[in-house]
Write an enzyme that holds these catalytic residues in place. Structure first.
Site, mmCIF file in Angstrom:
data_model
loop_
_atom_site.group_PDB
_atom_site.id
_atom_site.type_symbol
_atom_site.label_atom_id
_atom_site.label_comp_id
_atom_site.label_asym_id
_atom_site.label_seq_id
_atom_site.Cartn_x
_atom_site.Cartn_y
_atom_site.Cartn_z
ATOM 1 N N SER A 296 -3.527 -1.793 -3.697
ATOM 2 C CA SER A 296 -2.729 -1.033 -4.654
ATOM 3 C C SER A 296 -2.287 -1.957 -5.779
ATOM 4 O O SER A 296 -2.243 -3.170 -5.629
ATOM 5 C CB SER A 296 -1.482 -0.454 -3.973
ATOM 6 O OG SER A 296 -0.595 -1.503 -3.592
ATOM 7 N N ASP A 297 -1.963 -1.361 -6.925
ATOM 8 C CA ASP A 297 -1.266 -2.131 -7.945
ATOM 9 C C ASP A 297 0.172 -2.329 -7.481
ATOM 10 O O ASP A 297 0.651 -1.650 -6.565
ATOM 11 C CB ASP A 297 -1.321 -1.400 -9.290
ATOM 12 C CG ASP A 297 -1.151 -2.342 -10.471
ATOM 13 O OD1 ASP A 297 -0.647 -3.473 -10.294
ATOM 14 O OD2 ASP A 297 -1.521 -1.952 -11.598
ATOM 15 N N TRP A 298 0.883 -3.234 -8.122
ATOM 16 C CA TRP A 298 2.214 -3.642 -7.659
ATOM 17 C C TRP A 298 3.188 -2.476 -7.720
ATOM 18 O O TRP A 298 3.404 -1.869 -8.774
ATOM 19 C CB TRP A 298 2.703 -4.821 -8.492
ATOM 20 C CG TRP A 298 2.377 -6.151 -7.874
ATOM 21 C CD1 TRP A 298 3.259 -7.161 -7.603
ATOM 22 C CD2 TRP A 298 1.090 -6.618 -7.418
ATOM 23 N NE1 TRP A 298 2.589 -8.211 -7.000
ATOM 24 C CE2 TRP A 298 1.277 -7.909 -6.888
ATOM 25 C CE3 TRP A 298 -0.174 -6.073 -7.391
ATOM 26 C CZ2 TRP A 298 0.226 -8.650 -6.341
ATOM 27 C CZ3 TRP A 298 -1.224 -6.807 -6.858
ATOM 28 C CH2 TRP A 298 -1.012 -8.079 -6.342
#
Length: 893
Positions: A296-298
């Site tokens: 996932s992105d942050w």
């Protein structure tokens, strides 16, 4: 730790995200996001089998908590692994990065350091601030793209970065005002794909895992993220457009063997990217045969069970979308989900094996350096776990290792070979060193407060070398234009202001005025001068009154040169035709090498040879509203729709279709000399069929089945002291007992279409990137490039655009870039023969019924147009006749 009584593992306070992330209105409007389960296993591609075999053996030796620990981060601003009663001294040297996974030290698997970014090592000391992706794209030079990737990989390895978070190919640049377009290589699938492939190759040859991002449709910054008060927008993309435009560079990166893919924050067709089973399971892992792991992105992770079933393999940085509370959708929750049976052990074992296999595949099990910097501070000593203050111990966190070597050379070469000469009336350039130079604009000199004065470059003050946000790099130095000019010539005067001084001395007729202007953009984490990441306030005009500055200087000086540092296209109409504005150079975002790289072009040491990686239009409205309009409002609880109604027609494709002549076309770039293309020829390499040959069946897939482990494997050892806010994979003994009880008495409400039976894979798959036959070379072209000037040497960009047959049966853009090459420097009168190629995929369209790539007319009336820009194509090769012609009238005028 939050107590749970249900079988689900979604944090209750944010459970709404799970419901928000699924297709609804978008699907009803014809943008599909169907169910696709289960997550396909990896390891069936021959190049990865050995790595998977070793990884499976290691994962089989892990406990439940060790497996869940390596699939997520330990929390934002957290450090070394603590899934052990004994902390090793070496552990403290590892975990100081943007993201830090958990580890399994008992079996020898370390915590992994994940670090931005696409143009260098973010927030680190003694590193190179490379030119950004848009600058690399403007070189149209495959070798330079590769060499930049090599240098990026060497610096990442030298700093102990296991996983470098780049390259960026999403956004592709669909929206000219989009905030992060500058991180990618340009507004064309082939240009993006080539930049990605070359960068990945360079990075991973150094043993560093590259990450291609952001999958997919993150084409603007505002309203990109889900949070407790709003939904992210949904990028609604039809199937053919998704394949032929937005997935094209991802497929190329996967074909190059990229180790990691990062999902986008937004939704696609109503389903959040981080838990979109069709996007991750169906397209990425099955159709495109991706063998690495998906992160996932942050803070973009938004569910527990659902994201795991949808194919996500790693949660970064481990927190929920409200961080710093010690809560996670995975880690201890994933342990609970395994014990209660809602996440099958086959899925968990697959997740862990993908991560470990990628680690083995890059050779990181042998002699990989420990992390030797801390992204959050330059101090030699500091808190090991900053977010755990005041409990965090203090230790050495920065070793101040210089990893730059001679990488300034490739950085300067990229910056220089990207400089794009738009106009050069009366041959004003190159300059003579005897002429008096007057320099205007604050962009000419570095920020007087220091080049790193603004965190993540979240201001536009001084020379613009980078956009802002997570794709930035701290400068060790910034070679600014004024410094390089003053080092080169004696008579230089700087007016470090963005307006003409009232007491300006009367200019001499021979004086040269150089005006520096800029346009900035970046990530939505910052608002800069009213721009919320995207250029929503400044639009496509120069910042700091730059357009007016050019006009005012042009009234006073007879010879004006404009130098533009910009994240993307600008509207230049306020001054581009003024008679005293003789020369215009787009210097893009040069990173640390903004000075000498430019001055050597201004004074003729080097001929400019950059080309526009986007079109410059007369007006913003020359592009369709679907790309010029930004989503700038969203009702609470309602999801905004971003409908890709322009389909395949972005940038020059749209302009050509609408017969709109741009001010400067995609691929445009002048030189101090002239080139002639001649002696073109085309050769057939591979006999083609309408569709690719049948894919091979998957083979060698490992057995991931396992009974649910004993509850004790998910419980912390007696006496272990937990740190405040640190995210662990252990559950409490009573939680483990409850989970086991739930497994026997409750049934998880799996989504519609859920299955645990592995699929054979779609017909379009069969290898990394898709059916391997898609990369079969169908035709090669050869063309002779001659420098017909008599004074200056230079490099030529040879670009090949494909025009589909009139009887193709599919609507296609008039021309599409399919290949390009850059020559070496050719002396006056000299020549070089350039080779270009077309693959099966280049000649194909995505058939939404067959769900496969189709060549509309095998050996049919395709035309391959070759030239120096998308509107300067005078050489054509016809596939049906296998003949080439020079001096032809191009398809776009």
């Amino acid at each position: 730790m939050v107590q749970k009584t249900t079988i689900t593992s979604v944090a209750g306070a944010l459970a709404l995200f799970s419901a928000q992330g699924h297709a609804s209105a978008a699907t009803a409007s014809g943008y599909d996001s169907p169910a696709y389960y289960p997550a396909p296993y990896g390891g069936w591609v021959s190049e990865w089998r050995d790595s998977y075999s070793k990884a499976k053996k290691l994962v089989d030796s892990m406990t439940l908590a060790e497996k869940t620990n390596i699939t997520a981060g330990t929390g934002i601003f957290m450090g070394k692994s603590r899934l052990s009663n004994q902390a090793k001294a070496s552990d403290a040297a590892i975990l100081r990065c943007n993201g830090n996974t958990g580890s399994a030290p008992r079996v020898g698997f370390p915590m992994l350091c994940l670090e931005d970014g696409a143009s260098g090592i973010r927030q680190a000391d003694h590193v190179t601030a490379f030119p950004d992706g848009i600058t690399a794209g403007a070189t149209f030079d495959k070798e330079l793209m590769y060499q930049r990737g090599v240098a990026l990989g060497k610096e990442a390895r030298g700093k102990g970065v296991n996983i470098l978070l780049g390259p960026t190919v999403g956004p592709i640049g669909r929206k000219p005002k989009g905030g992060r377009n500058w991180e990618g290589f340009g507004v064309d699938p082939t240009l993006q794909a080539t930049g990605a492939r070359q960068t990945i190759k360079g990075i991973q040859e150094q043993g560093v895992i590259a990450t291609i991002k952001h999958l997919v449709g993150n084409e603007q910054e505002m309203y990109r993220m889900y949070n407790p008060f709003q939904q992210a927008y949904s990028s609604n993309i039809d199937d053919r457009t998704l394949h032929e435009v937005y997935l094209w560079p991802f497929a190329e990166g996967i074909h190059a063997g990229v180790g990691a893919v990062m999902t986008a924050y937004n939704a696609v067709n109503g389903s959040a990217c981080s838990q979109n089973p069709y996007l991750i399971n169906g397209i990425l892992k099955d159709e495109l045969g991706f063998q690495g792991f998906v992160m996932s992105d942050w803070l973009g992770h938004m569910s527990g069970v659902e994201s795991a079933l949808a194919g996500l393999d790693m949660d970064m940085p481990g927190d929920t979308q409200v961080p710093l509370l010690g809560y996670s959708y995975w880690m201890f929750e994933l342990t609970r989900s395994a014990l209660n049976g809602s996440v099958p052990m086959t899925r968990l074992n697959d997740m862990a094996t993908r991560i470990v296999a990628t680690w083995y595949h890059m050779g990181q099990d042998q002699g990989f350096p420990a992390t030797n910097f801390h992204y959050n501070t330059r101090d030699e000593k500091g808190p090991l776990y900053p977010a755990a203050w005041p409990e965090s111990p203090t230790t050495v966190i920065n070793e101040n290792i210089d990893v730059r070597a001679d990488h300034d050379i490739v950085a300067r070469q990229v910056a220089q070979d990207a400089i794009t000469l738009l106009k050069n009336d009366a041959g004003l350039l190159p300059l003579s060193e005897e002429r008096s130079i007057k320099v205007f604009g604050t962009d000419a000199a570095k920020n007087p407060d220091g080049p790193n004065a603004c965190a993540d470059r979240n201001c536009n003050k001084g020379t613009l070398g980078q956009g802002w946000g997570s794709g930035t790099v701290d400068y060790t130095y910034l070679d600014d234009p004024i410094g390089a000019l003053q080092a080169r010539v004696k008579n230089v005067t700087l007016y470090n202001t963005d307006s003409v001084p009232p007491s300006l001395p009367k200019p001499a007729d021979d004086d040269i005025a150089i005006v520096f202007i800029s346009s900035d953009a970046g990530e939505n984490t910052y608002t800069v001068e009213g721009n919320h990441g995207d250029r929503d306030a400044s639009k496509l005009y120069a910042w700091h009154n730059g357009d007016q500055l050019v006009q005012d200087v042009a009234k006073k000086y007879r010879n004006v040169i404009v130098v533009v540092h910009t994240v993307g296209p600008l509207v230049l109409e306020k001054w581009i035709e003024l008679p005293t504005v003789k020369s215009v150079l787009i210097a893009h975002l040069p990173g640390q090498e903004a000075g000498r790289s430019l001055v050597e072009v201004l004074y003729g040491d080097v001929s400019p040879n950059g080309h526009l990686p986007y079109s410059i239009t007369h007006a913003e409205e020359d592009m369709p509203k679907s790309v010029t309009d930004l989503i700038n409002f969203e009702l609470a609880g309602k999801q905004a729709d971003d409908d890709y109604t322009e389909g395949l027609y972005i940038d020059y494709r749209w302009l050509n279709k609408q017969k709109i002549k741009p001010r400067y076309a995609f691929g445009h770039g002048l030189s101090y000399t002239k080139f002639n293309l001649s002696d073109a020829s085309i050769k057939k390499v591979t006999s083609l069929t309408k569709t690719p040959p049948a894919r091979a069946a998957k083979s060698g897939i490992l057995d991931y089945s396992q009974k649910i482990p004993d509850a004790s494997e998910g419980v912390a050892p007696d006496g272990f002291k937990k740190l405040f806010r640190y995210i662990y994979s252990w559950v409490q003994p009573n939680e483990a007992a409850d989970a086991v009880k739930d497994a026997a008495t409750k049934k998880y409400p799996y989504p519609d279409g859920y299955s645990t039976e592995q699929k054979p894979g779609p017909r379009a798959g069969g290898g990394e990137g898709g059916n391997p036959a898609l990369w079969d070379v169908a035709y090669t072209l050869s063309v002779k490039v001659t420098n017909v000037g008599n004074k200056y040497g230079g490099k030529a960009s040879v670009q090949a655009y494909l025009q589909f047959p009139d009887d193709a049966g599919y609507e296609t853009p008039i021309i599409q870039l399919r290949d390009f090459e850059k020559t070496k420097t050719i002396a006056p009168g000299g020549s070089e023969t350039v080779k270009l190629q077309l693959t099966r995929k280049d000649l194909s369209v995505w058939d939404t019924v067959k769900q496969d790539w189709v060549i509309p007319t095998v050996d049919g009336g395709y035309k391959v147009w070759v030239g120096e820009a998308s509107d300067n194509l005078g050489t054509v090769c016809s596939i049906d006749s296998m003949k080439c012609q020079s001096g032809a009238k191009g398809p776009v005028q």
